[in-house]
Design a protein around this motif. Sequence first.
Motif, PDB file in Angstrom:
ATOM      1  N   CYS A   1       0.856  -1.188   0.000  1.00  0.00           N
ATOM      2  CA  CYS A   1       0.000   0.000   0.000  1.00  0.00           C
ATOM      3  C   CYS A   1       0.896   1.245   0.000  1.00  0.00           C
ATOM      4  O   CYS A   1       1.863   1.309   0.771  1.00  0.00           O
ATOM      5  N   PRO A   2       0.610   2.253  -0.845  1.00  0.00           N
ATOM      6  CA  PRO A   2       1.422   3.473  -0.827  1.00  0.00           C
ATOM      7  C   PRO A   2       1.492   4.060   0.577  1.00  0.00           C
ATOM      8  O   PRO A   2       0.480   4.151   1.278  1.00  0.00           O
ATOM      9  N   GLU A   3       2.700   4.448   0.995  1.00  0.00           N
ATOM     10  CA  GLU A   3       2.897   4.914   2.367  1.00  0.00           C
ATOM     11  C   GLU A   3       2.011   6.099   2.706  1.00  0.00           C
ATOM     12  O   GLU A   3       1.508   6.209   3.830  1.00  0.00           O
ATOM     13  N   ASP A   4       1.794   7.001   1.744  1.00  0.00           N
ATOM     14  CA  ASP A   4       0.984   8.181   2.046  1.00  0.00           C
ATOM     15  C   ASP A   4      -0.498   7.859   2.178  1.00  0.00           C
ATOM     16  O   ASP A   4      -1.287   8.688   2.631  1.00  0.00           O
ATOM     17  N   ARG A   5      -0.867   6.638   1.827  1.00  0.00           N
ATOM     18  CA  ARG A   5      -2.261   6.219   1.971  1.00  0.00           C
ATOM     19  C   ARG A   5      -2.496   5.427   3.252  1.00  0.00           C
ATOM     20  O   ARG A   5      -3.504   5.620   3.923  1.00  0.00           O
ATOM     21  N   CYS A   6      -1.564   4.540   3.569  1.00  0.00           N
ATOM     22  CA  CYS A   6      -1.786   3.636   4.700  1.00  0.00           C
ATOM     23  C   CYS A   6      -1.066   4.021   5.985  1.00  0.00           C
ATOM     24  O   CYS A   6      -1.584   3.778   7.078  1.00  0.00           O
ATOM     25  N   GLN A   7       0.112   4.604   5.881  1.00  0.00           N
ATOM     26  CA  GLN A   7       0.833   4.912   7.114  1.00  0.00           C
ATOM     27  C   GLN A   7       0.136   5.978   7.980  1.00  0.00           C
ATOM     28  O   GLN A   7       0.249   5.909   9.205  1.00  0.00           O
ATOM     29  N   PRO A   8      -0.604   6.950   7.405  1.00  0.00           N
ATOM     30  CA  PRO A   8      -1.356   7.868   8.284  1.00  0.00           C
ATOM     31  C   PRO A   8      -2.367   7.149   9.183  1.00  0.00           C
ATOM     32  O   PRO A   8      -2.616   7.580  10.311  1.00  0.00           O
ATOM     33  N   VAL A   9      -2.946   6.063   8.698  1.00  0.00           N
ATOM     34  CA  VAL A   9      -3.902   5.292   9.510  1.00  0.00           C
ATOM     35  C   VAL A   9      -3.160   4.619  10.658  1.00  0.00           C
ATOM     36  O   VAL A   9      -3.628   4.618  11.808  1.00  0.00           O
ATOM     37  N   LEU A  10      -1.995   4.053  10.357  1.00  0.00           N
ATOM     38  CA  LEU A  10      -1.180   3.431  11.407  1.00  0.00           C
ATOM     39  C   LEU A  10      -0.771   4.466  12.455  1.00  0.00           C
ATOM     40  O   LEU A  10      -0.802   4.191  13.659  1.00  0.00           O
ATOM     41  N   LYS A  11      -0.417   5.659  12.001  1.00  0.00           N
ATOM     42  CA  LYS A  11      -0.029   6.723  12.932  1.00  0.00           C
ATOM     43  C   LYS A  11      -1.190   7.132  13.822  1.00  0.00           C
ATOM     44  O   LYS A  11      -1.014   7.377  15.023  1.00  0.00           O
ATOM     45  N   SER A  12      -2.397   7.203  13.254  1.00  0.00           N
ATOM     46  CA  SER A  12      -3.551   7.581  14.073  1.00  0.00           C
ATOM     47  C   SER A  12      -3.862   6.511  15.110  1.00  0.00           C
ATOM     48  O   SER A  12      -4.244   6.815  16.246  1.00  0.00           O
ATOM     49  N   MET A  13      -3.661   5.233  14.758  1.00  0.00           N
ATOM     50  CA  MET A  13      -3.847   4.150  15.726  1.00  0.00           C
ATOM     51  C   MET A  13      -2.804   4.257  16.836  1.00  0.00           C
ATOM     52  O   MET A  13      -3.108   4.030  18.010  1.00  0.00           O
ATOM     53  N   GLU A  14      -1.578   4.609  16.466  1.00  0.00           N
ATOM     54  CA  GLU A  14      -0.514   4.802  17.449  1.00  0.00           C
ATOM     55  C   GLU A  14      -0.856   5.955  18.400  1.00  0.00           C
ATOM     56  O   GLU A  14      -0.712   5.831  19.624  1.00  0.00           O
ATOM     57  N   HIS A  15      -1.313   7.083  17.859  1.00  0.00           N
ATOM     58  CA  HIS A  15      -1.661   8.232  18.700  1.00  0.00           C
ATOM     59  C   HIS A  15      -2.825   7.899  19.636  1.00  0.00           C
ATOM     60  O   HIS A  15      -2.842   8.335  20.793  1.00  0.00           O
ATOM     61  N   ALA A  16      -3.788   7.131  19.115  1.00  0.00           N
ATOM     62  CA  ALA A  16      -4.923   6.727  19.955  1.00  0.00           C
ATOM     63  C   ALA A  16      -4.444   5.857  21.108  1.00  0.00           C
ATOM     64  O   ALA A  16      -4.887   6.018  22.253  1.00  0.00           O
ATOM     65  N   TYR A  17      -3.551   4.922  20.791  1.00  0.00           N
ATOM     66  CA  TYR A  17      -2.986   4.069  21.845  1.00  0.00           C
ATOM     67  C   TYR A  17      -2.322   4.925  22.916  1.00  0.00           C
ATOM     68  O   TYR A  17      -2.563   4.738  24.113  1.00  0.00           O
ATOM     69  N   GLN A  18      -1.471   5.850  22.510  1.00  0.00           N
ATOM     70  CA  GLN A  18      -0.716   6.661  23.468  1.00  0.00           C
ATOM     71  C   GLN A  18      -1.635   7.532  24.313  1.00  0.00           C
ATOM     72  O   GLN A  18      -1.462   7.641  25.536  1.00  0.00           O
ATOM     73  N   ALA A  19      -2.629   8.161  23.669  1.00  0.00           N
ATOM     74  CA  ALA A  19      -3.528   9.066  24.388  1.00  0.00           C
ATOM     75  C   ALA A  19      -4.345   8.315  25.432  1.00  0.00           C
ATOM     76  O   ALA A  19      -4.494   8.774  26.570  1.00  0.00           O
ATOM     77  N   LEU A  20      -4.881   7.147  25.063  1.00  0.00           N
ATOM     78  CA  LEU A  20      -5.712   6.411  26.015  1.00  0.00           C
ATOM     79  C   LEU A  20      -4.874   5.678  27.052  1.00  0.00           C
ATOM     80  O   LEU A  20      -5.295   5.543  28.207  1.00  0.00           O
ATOM     81  N   HIS A  21      -3.702   5.213  26.644  1.00  0.00           N
ATOM     82  CA  HIS A  21      -2.806   4.544  27.595  1.00  0.00           C
ATOM     83  C   HIS A  21      -2.436   5.502  28.731  1.00  0.00           C
ATOM     84  O   HIS A  21      -2.360   5.091  29.897  1.00  0.00           O
ATOM     85  N   ALA A  22      -2.245   6.773  28.388  1.00  0.00           N
ATOM     86  CA  ALA A  22      -1.900   7.782  29.400  1.00  0.00           C
ATOM     87  C   ALA A  22      -3.039   7.979  30.397  1.00  0.00           C
ATOM     88  O   ALA A  22      -2.818   8.414  31.527  1.00  0.00           O
ATOM     89  N   GLN A  23      -4.264   7.629  29.986  1.00  0.00           N
ATOM     90  CA  GLN A  23      -5.429   7.758  30.870  1.00  0.00           C
ATOM     91  C   GLN A  23      -5.773   6.439  31.559  1.00  0.00           C
ATOM     92  O   GLN A  23      -6.789   6.345  32.238  1.00  0.00           O
ATOM     93  N   GLY A  24      -4.960   5.431  31.343  1.00  0.00           N
ATOM     94  CA  GLY A  24      -5.209   4.149  31.977  1.00  0.00           C
ATOM     95  C   GLY A  24      -6.172   3.259  31.217  1.00  0.00           C
ATOM     96  O   GLY A  24      -6.637   2.240  31.743  1.00  0.00           O
ATOM     97  N   VAL A  25      -6.496   3.632  29.961  1.00  0.00           N
ATOM     98  CA  VAL A  25      -7.387   2.810  29.136  1.00  0.00           C
ATOM     99  C   VAL A  25      -6.525   1.891  28.275  1.00  0.00           C
ATOM    100  O   VAL A  25      -5.664   2.352  27.527  1.00  0.00           O
ATOM    101  N   ARG A  26      -6.745   0.592  28.389  1.00  0.00           N
ATOM    102  CA  ARG A  26      -5.923  -0.379  27.660  1.00  0.00           C
ATOM    103  C   ARG A  26      -6.447  -0.552  26.235  1.00  0.00           C
ATOM    104  O   ARG A  26      -7.627  -0.825  26.019  1.00  0.00           O
ATOM    105  N   VAL A  27      -5.543  -0.363  25.267  1.00  0.00           N
ATOM    106  CA  VAL A  27      -5.892  -0.448  23.855  1.00  0.00           C
ATOM    107  C   VAL A  27      -4.897  -1.358  23.139  1.00  0.00           C
ATOM    108  O   VAL A  27      -3.687  -1.280  23.386  1.00  0.00           O
ATOM    109  N   SER A  28      -5.412  -2.225  22.267  1.00  0.00           N
ATOM    110  CA  SER A  28      -4.560  -3.107  21.457  1.00  0.00           C
ATOM    111  C   SER A  28      -4.841  -2.834  19.979  1.00  0.00           C
ATOM    112  O   SER A  28      -5.851  -3.293  19.438  1.00  0.00           O
ATOM    113  N   PRO A  29      -3.972  -2.059  19.308  1.00  0.00           N
ATOM    114  CA  PRO A  29      -4.169  -1.793  17.883  1.00  0.00           C
ATOM    115  C   PRO A  29      -3.550  -2.899  17.020  1.00  0.00           C
ATOM    116  O   PRO A  29      -2.356  -3.183  17.141  1.00  0.00           O
TER     117      PRO A  29
END
Length: 202
Positions: free
Chosen positions: A83-111
């Motif tokens: 998959c072209p990086e500019d198409r798929c990697q932004p989705v991976l990055k958003s999943m990463e940011h979601a993990y970090q934001a919720l993990h900081a609040q004590g919410v367990r997330v598995s992307p």
Amino acid sequence: METQHERRKRISNRIIWGVLAVAAVLAGVGFQLASHGGPGLLVQSNGNEVGGSFRLDSLGESTVTEGDFHGTWVLVWFFDTNCPEDRCQPVLKSMEHAYQALHAQGVRVSPLAVSLDPFDENEALRNYVIPVAPHVMPFTGTPNMIKAMTAEYHAPDQKEGDHYVPAPRIVIMDPSARYAGTIDATGDADALIARLRQLSKR
């Protein structure tokens, strides 16, 4: 002349061999059904409208199932490493940011990022995902498993040029492995975080 003890031993041996033979036949039938019997035998919805059970291979070549993620919010998204990086990697990055934001609040997330290409190499997956999303877990599966999963998770299973069409939505399963909802896979981290916060407060 055969003694009573020898007769009992002979009968016992026949019973044991008979049980082993039946077990071997059943195992063979089970394997054939799982391999060729259709998606319903590989992935069970478990009563979910979307999503369900699965059996995938990690980069470490260990097998994981949906049970390994009980107790966490699970994000499931399908793509492949062509998959072209500019198409798929932004989705991976958003999943990463979601993990970090919720993990900081004590919410367990598995992307989870599941490759639609069952022949994707581990090294290619690692190089595609980990540098931009170190907490997103890449997985592969057998051709039949991927076919079964895409049907259950309502993801496309078709090619577009040299790569598979990435899933237009991320499926969200709650900590009890129940379907919670989906969100457009646009790469909008704020929208994904807001959606998860909304669902986790229900």
